[in-house]
Design an enzyme around this catalytic site. Structure first.
Site, PDB file in Angstrom:
ATOM      1  N   ASN A  87       0.397   7.509   5.304  1.00  0.00           N
ATOM      2  CA  ASN A  87       1.418   6.451   5.312  1.00  0.00           C
ATOM      3  C   ASN A  87       1.130   5.306   4.335  1.00  0.00           C
ATOM      4  O   ASN A  87       2.052   4.637   3.876  1.00  0.00           O
ATOM      5  CB  ASN A  87       1.522   5.900   6.743  1.00  0.00           C
ATOM      6  N   TYR A 152       6.448   3.931  -8.535  1.00  0.00           N
ATOM      7  CA  TYR A 152       6.732   4.223  -7.118  1.00  0.00           C
ATOM      8  C   TYR A 152       7.544   5.518  -7.006  1.00  0.00           C
ATOM      9  O   TYR A 152       7.216   6.412  -6.220  1.00  0.00           O
ATOM     10  CB  TYR A 152       7.479   3.041  -6.507  1.00  0.00           C
TER      11      TYR A 152
HETATM   12  N1  LIG Z   1       9.674  -0.470   3.805  1.00  0.00           N
HETATM   13  C1  LIG Z   1      10.467   0.399   3.222  1.00  0.00           C
HETATM   14  O1  LIG Z   1      11.658   0.098   3.009  1.00  0.00           O
HETATM   15  C2  LIG Z   1       9.967   1.784   2.860  1.00  0.00           C
HETATM   16  C3  LIG Z   1      10.927   2.757   2.542  1.00  0.00           C
HETATM   17  C4  LIG Z   1      10.506   4.053   2.247  1.00  0.00           C
HETATM   18  C5  LIG Z   1       9.163   4.367   2.277  1.00  0.00           C
HETATM   19  N2  LIG Z   1       8.240   3.397   2.578  1.00  0.00           N
HETATM   20  C6  LIG Z   1       6.833   3.819   2.627  1.00  0.00           C
HETATM   21  O2  LIG Z   1       6.368   3.667   3.958  1.00  0.00           O
HETATM   22  C7  LIG Z   1       4.955   3.473   3.948  1.00  0.00           C
HETATM   23  C8  LIG Z   1       4.603   2.263   4.803  1.00  0.00           C
HETATM   24  O3  LIG Z   1       5.109   1.105   4.175  1.00  0.00           O
HETATM   25  P1  LIG Z   1       5.613  -0.198   4.974  1.00  0.00           P
HETATM   26  O4  LIG Z   1       7.036  -0.366   4.671  1.00  0.00           O
HETATM   27  O5  LIG Z   1       5.170  -0.138   6.375  1.00  0.00           O
HETATM   28  O6  LIG Z   1       4.856  -1.339   4.146  1.00  0.00           O
HETATM   29  P2  LIG Z   1       3.647  -2.304   4.516  1.00  0.00           P
HETATM   30  O7  LIG Z   1       3.294  -2.977   3.247  1.00  0.00           O
HETATM   31  O8  LIG Z   1       3.961  -3.112   5.723  1.00  0.00           O
HETATM   32  O9  LIG Z   1       2.477  -1.275   4.951  1.00  0.00           O
HETATM   33  C9  LIG Z   1       1.719  -0.567   4.027  1.00  0.00           C
HETATM   34  C10 LIG Z   1       0.298  -0.541   4.545  1.00  0.00           C
HETATM   35  O10 LIG Z   1      -0.516   0.206   3.630  1.00  0.00           O
HETATM   36  C11 LIG Z   1      -1.725  -0.494   3.457  1.00  0.00           C
HETATM   37  N3  LIG Z   1      -2.364  -0.154   2.194  1.00  0.00           N
HETATM   38  C12 LIG Z   1      -1.999  -0.530   0.948  1.00  0.00           C
HETATM   39  N4  LIG Z   1      -2.862  -0.045   0.046  1.00  0.00           N
HETATM   40  C13 LIG Z   1      -3.787   0.666   0.738  1.00  0.00           C
HETATM   41  C14 LIG Z   1      -4.922   1.414   0.368  1.00  0.00           C
HETATM   42  N5  LIG Z   1      -5.295   1.524  -0.916  1.00  0.00           N
HETATM   43  N6  LIG Z   1      -5.638   2.032   1.338  1.00  0.00           N
HETATM   44  C15 LIG Z   1      -5.274   1.915   2.633  1.00  0.00           C
HETATM   45  N7  LIG Z   1      -4.219   1.209   3.049  1.00  0.00           N
HETATM   46  C16 LIG Z   1      -3.477   0.601   2.109  1.00  0.00           C
HETATM   47  C17 LIG Z   1      -1.313  -1.968   3.506  1.00  0.00           C
HETATM   48  O11 LIG Z   1      -2.440  -2.821   3.728  1.00  0.00           O
HETATM   49  C18 LIG Z   1      -0.308  -1.963   4.641  1.00  0.00           C
HETATM   50  O12 LIG Z   1      -0.919  -2.155   5.896  1.00  0.00           O
HETATM   51  C19 LIG Z   1       4.562   3.352   2.483  1.00  0.00           C
HETATM   52  O13 LIG Z   1       4.074   4.599   2.013  1.00  0.00           O
HETATM   53  C20 LIG Z   1       5.870   3.005   1.796  1.00  0.00           C
HETATM   54  O14 LIG Z   1       5.882   3.387   0.440  1.00  0.00           O
HETATM   55  C21 LIG Z   1       8.614   2.110   2.874  1.00  0.00           C
END
Ligand SMILES: NC(=O)c1ccc[n+]([C@@H]2O[C@H](COP(=O)([O-])OP(=O)(O)OC[C@H]3O[C@@H](n4cnc5c(N)ncnc54)[C@H](O)[C@@H]3O)[C@@H](O)[C@H]2O)c1
Length: 253
Positions: A87, A152
């Site tokens: 994730n 991305y």
């Molecule tokens: N928020 C959106 O609209 C959205 C949409 C589609 C996909 N996503 C994907 O969902 C996933 C979760 O994102 P989110 O929206 O909860 O964002 P978020 O930023 O709240 O959470 C992402 C988490 O990943 C952690 N992280 C970042 N780099 C890291 C690393 N090198 N090693 C370990 N942990 C790391 C961060 O500290 C954070 O806790 C991601 O892969 C994101 O690309 C998000």
């Protein structure tokens, strides 16, 4: 009985946002969870909220040596590993002409190499458990282009691809590998984005739990015949033609 009763699942990037929602739901559904992240304070707080069903381990998913540590922690604490949710993710934005190479490399390192390393490390452990499930978090940006999100988009298309190649190798030994493709979700990553700017047919962003439900399904035996598949959770964002400026009523008048 919970949907993922007695399963041991590693969730990366789980200190906050969607990862934290996945961890909470999985524990509510009977799993034990290894929470990893680079945000130690938030990760520790979540693990203590979840009690004996969770531990927190510091991990940068792009760091190859971190993976042996977290898999060993899962096995030492809970005895086995049945599932992995890749994730953790970061975003970055610039025009293609201005896109800094180091930002490109860092985005790919976390979002794509991190997923590759995770699958590589978890597969033998999940095989040892007799089979299980890996869920890779891609995005709608793994299904289409998006201006400014070059690294991305490339990383999320890559996640979609490696999901299918890993699924082919895991199938014979009972390891299923699938991807989820959220649209706009209310987390820190998307807080600067106004849902009104996107043609989302359902007219709103998702809450993290709405994605967690699909993740729990893919980790559970309810999805026992699914591998290499994609689940899109985008309120209809990618299903059709977003007519430019024209209201639907005008189309039918
Ligand atoms: N928020 C959106 O609209 C959205 C949409 C589609 C996909 N996503 C994907 O969902 C996933 C979760 O994102 P989110 O929206 O909860 O964002 P978020 O930023 O709240 O959470 C992402 C988490 O990943 C952690 N992280 C970042 N780099 C890291 C690393 N090198 N090693 C370990 N942990 C790391 C961060 O500290 C954070 O806790 C991601 O892969 C994101 O690309 C998000």
């Amino acid at each position: 009985m919970g949907r993922v009763n007695e399963k041991v699942v590693l969730v990366t990037g789980a200190a906050r946002g969607m990862g934290a929602a996945h961890a909470r739901l999985l524990v509510a559904e009977g799993a034990r969870v290894v929470v990893t992240d680079v945000l130690d304070q938030d990760g520790e707080a979540l693990a203590s909220e979840l009690g004996n069903a969770a531990i927190y381990v510091h991990q940068d998913v792009s760091e190859p040596t971190s993976w042996a540590t977290v898999i060993a922690a899962a096995q030492a604490t809970f005895g086995t590993l049945h599932g992995l949710v890749n994730n953790a993710g970061v975003t970055s934005r610039a025009s293609i002409e201005q896109f800094p190479l180091d930002l490109w490399n860092r985005t790919l390192a976390v979002n794509l190499t991190g997923v590759f390393l995770g699958i590589q490390a978890a597969l033998p452990a999940i095989r040892l458990a007799g089979g299980g499930s890996i869920v890779n978090v891609s995005s709608v940006e793994g299904l289409r282009g998006s201006p400014g999100l070059h690294a991305y988009v490339a990383s999320k298309f890559g996640v979609r691809g490696i999901t299918k190649s890993a699924a082919l190798e895991g199938a014979a030994s009972g390891v299923r590998v699938n991807s989820v493709h959220p649209g706009l979700v209310n987390t820190a990553m998307s807080e600067r984005l106004d849902p009104a700017l996107f043609p989302i047919p359902m007219g709103r962003a998702a809450e993290p739990l709405e994605v967690s439900q699909a993740v729990a399904f893919l980790l559970s035996d309810e999805s026992s015949y699914m591998t290499g598949a994609e689940i899109v959770l985008d309120g209809g964002l990618t299903i059709g033609v977003p007519y430019k400026g024209a209201a639907l009523e005008e189309l039918f008048s």
